[in-house]
Design an enzyme around this catalytic site. Structure first.
Site, short mmCIF file in Angstrom:
data_model
loop_
_atom_site.label_atom_id
_atom_site.label_comp_id
_atom_site.label_asym_id
_atom_site.label_seq_id
_atom_site.Cartn_x
_atom_site.Cartn_y
_atom_site.Cartn_z
N HIS A 37 47.41 -8.18 37.60
CA HIS A 37 48.08 -9.33 38.21
C HIS A 37 49.04 -10.00 37.22
O HIS A 37 49.24 -11.21 37.24
CB HIS A 37 47.06 -10.33 38.76
CG HIS A 37 46.38 -9.81 40.00
ND1 HIS A 37 46.96 -9.86 41.24
CD2 HIS A 37 45.18 -9.20 40.16
CE1 HIS A 37 46.13 -9.31 42.13
NE2 HIS A 37 45.05 -8.90 41.51
N SER A 126 46.87 3.20 44.38
CA SER A 126 48.31 3.23 44.70
C SER A 126 48.76 4.45 45.47
O SER A 126 49.78 5.07 45.14
CB SER A 126 49.13 3.12 43.42
OG SER A 126 49.01 1.84 42.92
N ASP A 172 53.11 -0.25 40.17
CA ASP A 172 52.62 0.97 40.81
C ASP A 172 53.73 2.01 40.96
O ASP A 172 53.56 3.18 40.64
CB ASP A 172 52.03 0.65 42.19
CG ASP A 172 50.97 -0.44 42.11
OD1 ASP A 172 50.50 -0.74 41.00
OD2 ASP A 172 50.63 -1.00 43.17
N TYR A 221 46.55 -11.64 48.23
CA TYR A 221 47.48 -11.23 47.17
C TYR A 221 48.72 -12.13 47.18
O TYR A 221 49.12 -12.67 46.14
CB TYR A 221 47.88 -9.76 47.39
CG TYR A 221 48.75 -9.18 46.31
CD1 TYR A 221 48.20 -8.49 45.23
CD2 TYR A 221 50.15 -9.30 46.35
CE1 TYR A 221 49.01 -7.95 44.23
CE2 TYR A 221 50.95 -8.77 45.36
CZ TYR A 221 50.38 -8.09 44.31
OH TYR A 221 51.18 -7.57 43.32
C1 GLA Z 1 48.65 -4.20 43.33
C2 GLA Z 1 50.15 -4.38 43.26
C3 GLA Z 1 50.65 -4.30 41.82
C4 GLA Z 1 49.87 -5.24 40.92
C5 GLA Z 1 48.37 -5.07 41.13
C6 GLA Z 1 47.55 -6.07 40.37
O1 GLA Z 1 48.32 -2.91 42.93
O2 GLA Z 1 50.80 -3.40 44.03
O3 GLA Z 1 52.03 -4.58 41.77
O4 GLA Z 1 50.25 -6.57 41.14
O5 GLA Z 1 48.01 -5.14 42.49
O6 GLA Z 1 47.71 -5.92 39.00
#
Ligand code: GLA
Length: 379
Positions: A37, A126, A172, A221
């Site tokens: 984050h 991801s 990601d 989020y």
């Molecule tokens: C998800 C988001 C990323 C990042 C993470 C937390 O995977 O897609 O961009 O913010 O959460 O680190």
């Protein structure tokens, strides 16, 4: 031994089209070792691209259509470039990438193909970034423009924000585009500078899937993103990346308690991530593991994105011999824990953690011992 995905999608392509594919493209999922984050706060992250991938076998079409069949979902992605309409499900990513490339004036040609994946969905590894990067490679391989991983990652994020509606950071897509064999990537999410940091070959990265998925992750989020912005505005900076520890410590009551905690997590996590990259460069896995542990505590207490199962998995992993550190990874609320484990202890580690986690939660975890692989490519 599992059949390689390349072969599986190649065979499926042959069955469907009666000839071999002209191209194969692939892109990996990712696991973040530390720096959670922080990406949407212009901070630092340290992910690896993992050997769980999406592959597409394809051939160009003469018209301006895309026809893509997924081996996992019934719904077909099927559209022409001048008639892109919003819908739902996995096909939104395909349309989103076509839409953003067109918006930025990339000339697109049509293609058709078959997609296969072994990236677990919804577990924080991801799969959607892997999908986006594989798609960028597919559009690239049938066209005549240059593929630049950093630019493609930025465009995919823009598609996430504007077409799919998720306010994700850049981590990601960037690691899926730019991953390096045997290395983690220290990413400065403000400048997009990348630095490869070798993974010690005495250790293994182990991913422990808690087998829990939470709903409403996207809205929580987005709420965290908003809280971080509120804190950055309060400190009068562009992003929390620009706030120093002393500033945080000197004003504990000036912000609402929740927002203060979010800011404290981001500022301390950025510092931990830089220290962790240094520790890895020195081969100091003990220090690296300690920083992973501290990251988990901060995500649990300050950022409040952990869950009972994630905490349970972390504590079970930490008690096992050969485990240097463990933490939740990805957005949180469910999904996976990442652990750094002594190579020679990996087998008993995996077995014991699985048994213990099942005993305590009645959930069957999935475990992936992973390698760092290269980013999206044409094969
Ligand atoms: C998800 C988001 C990323 C990042 C993470 C937390 O995977 O897609 O961009 O913010 O959460 O680190």
């Amino acid at each position: 031994m599992m059949e390689p995905l390349r072969k599986i999608v190649g065979n499926a392509f042959y069955d469907r089209f009666g000839e071999s594919p002209q191209f194969f493209v692939r892109a990996p999922g990712r696991v973040n070792l530390i720096g959670e984050h922080t990406d949407y706060n212009d901070g630092f992250v340290l992910p690896i691209a993992i050997d769980r991938e999406i592959w597409i076998a394809l051939r160009p079409r003469k018209d301006r259509r895309v026809l893509l069949t997924s081996m996992d979902y019934k719904e077909l992605a099927e559209f022409t470039f001048n008639d892109l309409r919003h819908g739902s499900g996995w096909t939104e990513y395909v349309k989103g990438i076509a839409w953003i490339l067109q918006k930025h004036e990339y000339r697109l040609n049509g293609w058709e193909g078959i997609l296969g994946s072994n990236v677990p969905v919804g577990g924080g590894l991801s799969s959607s970034a892997a999908l986006e990067m594989a798609l960028s490679r597919a559009f690239y391989v049938v066209s005549d423009w240059r593929w630049d991983g950093k630019i493609m990652a930025q465009l995919a994020r823009e598609a996430d924000h504007q077409w799919v509606g998720i306010k994700s950071g850049i981590m990601d897509q960037l690691i899926s585009a730019e991953g390096r064999v045997g290395h983690a990537l220290l990413i400065d999410c403000r400048t997009l500078a990348l630095e490869s940091v070798p993974l010690p070959d005495t250790t293994r990265v182990v991913i422990l899937d808690t087998a829990t998925r939470r709903g409403l992750v996207d809205s929580i989020y987005n709420q965290r993103v908003a809280e971080c912005k509120q804190a950055a505005d309060f400190f009068g900076v562009q992003a929390l990346r620009d706030v120093r520890m002393e500033q945080i410590e000197s004003r504990p009551h000036a912000l609402p308690e929740d927002v203060y905690r979010r800011a404290r997590h981001v500022v301390t996590e950025n510092a931990r991530t830089l220290q962790a990259a240094n520790a890895l460069r020195r081969g100091d896995v003990v220090q690296f593991g300690k920083l992973m542990d501290a990251s988990h505590v901060s995500l649990r207490e300050d950022y409040q994105v952990s869950s009972g199962e994630l905490d349970l998995m972390v504590s079970i992993a930490r008690e096992r011999k050969g485990c240097y550190g463990a933490r939740m990874t990805g957005a949180g609320f469910g999904g996976c824990v990442v652990a750094l484990v002594e190579k020679d202890e990996v087998e008993p580690f995996v077995e014991n953690v699985s048994i213990e986690y099942y005993k305590e939660s009645r959930l069957k975890p999935k475990v992936y011992i992973t390698e760092a692989v290269k980013g999206a490519s044409v094969e």
